[in-house]
Design an enzyme around this catalytic site. Structure first.
Site, PDB file in Angstrom:
ATOM      1  CD1 TRP A 103     -16.674  19.524  45.818  1.00  0.00           C
ATOM      2  CD2 TRP A 103     -17.747  21.109  46.971  1.00  0.00           C
ATOM      3  NE1 TRP A 103     -15.746  20.179  46.589  1.00  0.00           N
ATOM      4  CE2 TRP A 103     -16.366  21.159  47.304  1.00  0.00           C
ATOM      5  CE3 TRP A 103     -18.618  22.011  47.580  1.00  0.00           C
ATOM      6  CZ2 TRP A 103     -15.864  22.073  48.222  1.00  0.00           C
ATOM      7  CZ3 TRP A 103     -18.117  22.930  48.502  1.00  0.00           C
ATOM      8  CH2 TRP A 103     -16.751  22.950  48.805  1.00  0.00           C
ATOM      9  CG  ASP A 174     -20.588  23.198  41.109  1.00  0.00           C
ATOM     10  OD1 ASP A 174     -19.717  23.941  40.614  1.00  0.00           O
ATOM     11  OD2 ASP A 174     -20.552  22.828  42.307  1.00  0.00           O
ATOM     12  CE  LYS A 198     -12.775  24.337  43.342  1.00  0.00           C
ATOM     13  NZ  LYS A 198     -11.880  23.979  44.440  1.00  0.00           N
TER      14      LYS A 198
END
Length: 363
Positions: A103, A174, A198
């Site tokens: 990511w 993030d 999530k």
């Protein structure tokens, strides 16, 4: 409900059963309005109340200072990879990134399209199995910001401590896969962003927590919908929001509050995750954790076995017993259990027991 799966999906992920049941009760008729919240105008008082209450609960539970905006945006964290540099890169100041996995790589790739970027640190030489130590992270004094990926979902690594940054360099994180899973000092960050799917709700809404002074950087030539100041000025209601997703976030936040808040959630997460890590560590090498112990994620437990055939057998047998989502990401293979906030202790206990039984039968 006895037929609930043991859901270890990496995202969209498990939601609290209590939240799902409450949403089910209100689905057709929201608070006596004679319609679902999905049918309501986002300009109506009932929806504005949901929007405002969700923001207020986030502030309360996460300890968000008054000089920060809380925004509910669309496009997922992947849009934030571009939106951040579009708004916060300034001339002659590079964007600094710490490269920790899949990511972080995607975030860097987007930023490189928009301006100068530098790597302040990387664990690529170790196949991203760890988070670089503080001494390994070198932030240029003139950096526009330093970006970190708090938890790498695919590799299963997580920051235990966040890097120090020069006084005028905002730290940006993030936190898509570990937001509100543990207490965080928000004041250390210029921006925190996270897709909700999530730990905070279903897919469709992205949370952005931004220090207000950074809104002044937003260039006027950036398209209206991709400017943070647009959404901050309009309370996340500039255009039609993902209203049902925001409503679900509000319910999840109420659930976190009812469980004792973020600190209580963190204790629960440590306890349930330990069950699975203990099964790995006590297996004598039958299971091999991917992440270095000092960087192990409390959200995504990644591990391997002696060969792919045995891993496929593990997946097949686990699925037959009601376990879902244990196959590793297609880019790295192996096995992964995602143990987000809403994954019950009972699911982790059941997985640990299955792992021990599988080892007994196949070891």
């Amino acid at each position: 409900m006895s037929n609930r799966a043991y859901n270890f999906n990496a995202g969209p992920a498990a939601l609290p059963l209590e939240v799902l049941e409450q949403a089910q009760q209100q689905f057709v008729d929201f608070n006596g309005a004679g319609m679902s919240i999905m049918e309501m105008s986002h300009r109506s008082k009932p929806y504005e109340q949901v929007n405002d209450q969700a923001q207020a609960l986030m502030r309360k539970l996460y300890g968000i200072p008054d000089d920060y905006e809380v925004m509910f945006l669309q496009g997922g964290a992947s849009t934030q990879f571009a939106m951040l540099p579009m708004n916060l890169l300034v001339p002659d100041r590079p964007a600094a990134y710490v490269l920790t996995g899949s990511w972080a790589q995607k975030a860097v790739k987007e930023a490189q399209l928009l301006g100068e970027t530098v790597l302040a640190g990387s664990s690529e030489a170790d196949k991203f199995n760890r988070i670089p130590k503080g001494a390994e992270i070198n932030v240029p004094a003139n950096a526009a910001y330093l970006h970190v990926t708090s938890n790498e979902t695919i590799e299963g690594t997580q920051y235990m401590d966040y890097p120090e940054v020069p006084a005028d360099v905002p730290l940006i994180a993030d936190m898509s896969s570990d937001i509100m899973s543990r207490p965080v000092d928000i004041s250390k960050f210029g921006v925190i962003y996270a897709g909700a799917q999530k730990n905070l709700g279903p897919s469709g809404v992205t949370i952005v927590i931004m220090r207000r002074d950074l809104l002044e950087r937003c260039p006027k030539q950036v398209p209206t919908m991709l400017r943070y100041d647009t959404h901050a000025k309009n309370g996340s209601l500039y255009n039609t929001p993902p209203s049902f997703s925001v409503y679900m976030v509000q319910l999840v936040l109420q659930w976190i509050e009812a469980r004792g808040g973020v600190e209580a959630i963190a204790r629960i997460n440590r306890d349930k995750t330990k069950l699975i890590y203990d099964a790995i560590d006590g297996s004598g090498g039958f299971y091999r954790g991917f992440a270095s112990p000092e960087s192990r994620s409390q959200m995504n437990i990644t591990f391997r076995m002696q060969d792919e055939a045995l891993e496929k057998q593990f997946i097949a047998e686990s699925e037959a017993q009601g376990f879902v989502g244990l196959k590793g990401h297609r880019s790295v293979g192996g096995l992964r259990a995602s143990t987000y906030n809403a994954v019950p202790h009972e699911s982790c206990s059941a997985l640990a027991a299955f792992m021990l039984d599988f080892q007994r039968r196949h070891g």
